[in-house]
Design a protein around this motif. Structure first.
Motif: not given
Ligand SMILES: Nc1ncnc2c1ncn2[C@@H]1O[C@H](COP(=O)(O)OP(=O)(O)OP(=O)(O)O)[C@@H](O)[C@H]1O
Length: 482
Positions: A81-83, A102-106, A109-111, A165-167, A413-415, A445-447
């Motif tokens: 978990t991120l915690r 809803g950010y519970i499981v990393p 890249v976060q892990r 704006m998104q960040v 980019r990034g949107i 949607k990461p998962f």
């Molecule tokens: N731990 C997590 N659990 C669930 N959803 C997550 C988690 N981390 C990120 N997300 C969701 O994943 C999506 C993509 O995240 P983000 O925008 O940070 O990607 P990114 O790596 O910056 O992509 P890009 O290179 O295209 O900018 C977002 O909708 C975000 O809310």
């Protein structure tokens, strides 16, 4: 040719060829048969068999001291978990808020990056689109800043107003008080200092009570720094998102270099660069150290080096003549019936502007609005629109669950529009990197394993350009006949 070898993954189709002569390039081979030599085989090369997991790039990179790849060396952090990763470092109310969102499981890249980020090292986050890099660097920021102190302590630089704006929205979401949480203390304030914003209002805000975190486009930021409206003396974290784009942009690179070396110094800040694409990353890492953009012990967190695009993407192409494109697009939309889609169109050339032609984005949107009645929401996003119209377009896309967005590369980019399942390249992008970022507007949607589709509308002559992208980005594109 003693220095050459090729590494074959089990199972095929990817056989990868490496040669010092080709400067550590990785090339997908043309054979599916593990026993036959690939047609682009380097003569005299030695074959090494390995599993897809023991990826050759992992082996190659292990010789580079500060590179973390998806090899065993970085599987160290097994936190679930991120915690578990952040507890004791990131304030409790931020962790609670992250969990509520809803950010519970990393994500991977976060892990893999958070232990390094939280240890205070400079870091280059290099991972697929949609992999969650934003949350990784935001959690670092919340672990470092002190909300009780009235000073700008973290700065996030982004290439476009839309990404800014998104960040800002995600940062504010994490900074806000969790539900049922009696928070006595002041929470972090986040200011968006973006092109086209109300700079006068920001000026008074910065003077009266500096925010803790600033999200800025480089133009607006440098304007404020040059006028000494705010200083970066208290800044502890500097993030540059879409860093390769910013270094590649003639409009932004000068100011970015100034920010990195004149307006602030590596000794007083932790520096984080993020992107899904860092072409010639070894060279970039070298520059980071040489030019003093980062400290010498900067860590390169590099995920999926051999598969730079998400695996749930299906790529296909349709051969058509220029004049047929709108009609073909319409047929594709009818067959696919996408929940949400982005249609990418090239920016109008200066020559076409001078000749007074209607931009193709406008022609396409008008055509779709009259012939594709299934969708009530068909929206436009391009550079020529004013900032308010651009913001309204994106807001409408986010609010409506299903929508067709006709856009130029400003949306590439990034949107983050997680409902997007289809991308149509009405015009091919100019480079493989642009292809990667356009494609990355889906599969966010990461998962989720949901299949997302990228469709390229190309003329017979453009087939070789697409083939080049396939080789560079290591994907396969199927022909679709309508
Ligand atoms: N731990 C997590 N659990 C669930 N959803 C997550 C988690 N981390 C990120 N997300 C969701 O994943 C999506 C993509 O995240 P983000 O925008 O940070 O990607 P990114 O790596 O910056 O992509 P890009 O290179 O295209 O900018 C977002 O909708 C975000 O809310």
């Amino acid at each position: 040719m003693a220095m050459a070898c090729y590494l074959q993954t089990k199972p095929p189709p990817f056989t990868l060829i490496w040669s010092r002569k080709t400067n550590l390039r990785c090339i997908p081979c043309k054979t599916q048969n593990p026993n036959s030599r690939p047609s682009n085989f380097i003569s005299g090369a030695r074959r090494i068999l390995c599993s897809a997991e023991e990826h050759p790039f992992a082996q190659l990179n292990s010789s580079s001291v500060n590179t973390l790849t998806s090899s065993a060396e970085v599987r160290g952090s097994s936190a679930s978990t991120l915690r578990e990763i952040c507890e004791g470092r990131v304030p409790e109310h931020v962790l609670r808020r992250a969990e509520e969102v809803g950010y519970i499981v990393p994500t991977d890249v976060q892990r893999q990056s958070l232990p390094t980020l939280l240890s205070g090292r400079d870091c280059i986050l290099h991972a697929q689109t949609g992999s969650g890099k934003t949350l990784a660097y935001l959690l670092l920021i919340f672990s470092v800043v002190n909300a009780q102190r009235s000073a700008v302590q973290a700065l996030i630089v982004v290439p476009t107003r839309e990404l800014g704006m998104q960040v800002t929205k995600v940062a504010r979401l994490l900074a806000s008080k969790p539900m049922d949480h009696e928070l006595e203390q002041k929470t972090c304030t986040v200011m968006a200092l973006l092109d086209g914003g109300m700079l006068k209002r920001h000026k008074s805000w910065l003077k009266a009570e500096p925010p803790t975190v600033v999200v800025a486009t480089i133009g607006s930021l440098c304007q404020m720094l040059e006028k000494h409206i705010f200083k970066l003396e208290a800044m502890r974290v500097l993030v540059v998102d879409e860093v390769d784009f910013m270094f590649n942009s003639s409009k932004q690179v000068y100011s970015l270099r100034k920010l990195l070396t004149s307006f602030s110094s590596i000794n007083n800040r932790q520096t984080v660069f993020a992107s899904a694409s860092i072409p010639r990353h070894r060279h970039f890492l070298y520059d980071c150290r040489q030019q003093k953009w980062t400290k010498n012990d900067v860590v390169h967190v590099h995920l999926n080096p051999v598969q730079p695009m998400p695996s749930c993407l299906q790529h296909r192409f349709v051969i058509c003549r220029d004049k047929e494109r709108p009609q073909i697009l319409l047929s594709l939309l009818h067959v696919d019936a996408p929940k949400s889609a982005i249609i990418f169109i090239s920016e109008q050339s200066e020559k076409s502007k001078k000749a007074g032609h209607t931009p193709s984005s406008v022609r396409v949107i008008e055509f779709l609005r009259t012939s594709y009645s299934e969708y009530s929401e068909i929206l436009l996003l391009e550079e020529n629109m004013n900032f308010n119209l651009r913001a309204t377009s994106l807001l409408e896309v986010r609010q409506s669950g299903s929508c067709i967005l006709v856009a130029t590369d400003i949306a590439a980019r990034g949107i983050d529009l997680p409902e997007t399942t289809h991308v149509y390249n009405f015009d091919l992008p100019k480079t493989a990197v642009d292809y990667l970022h356009r494609s990355g507007r889906t599969a966010r949607k990461p998962f989720s394993d949901e299949k997302c589709t990228i469709t390229n509308m190309i003329t017979p002559k453009e087939r070789f350009v697409l083939q080049r992208f396939e080789n560079e980005l290591m994907f396969h594109c199927n022909e679709l006949s309508l």
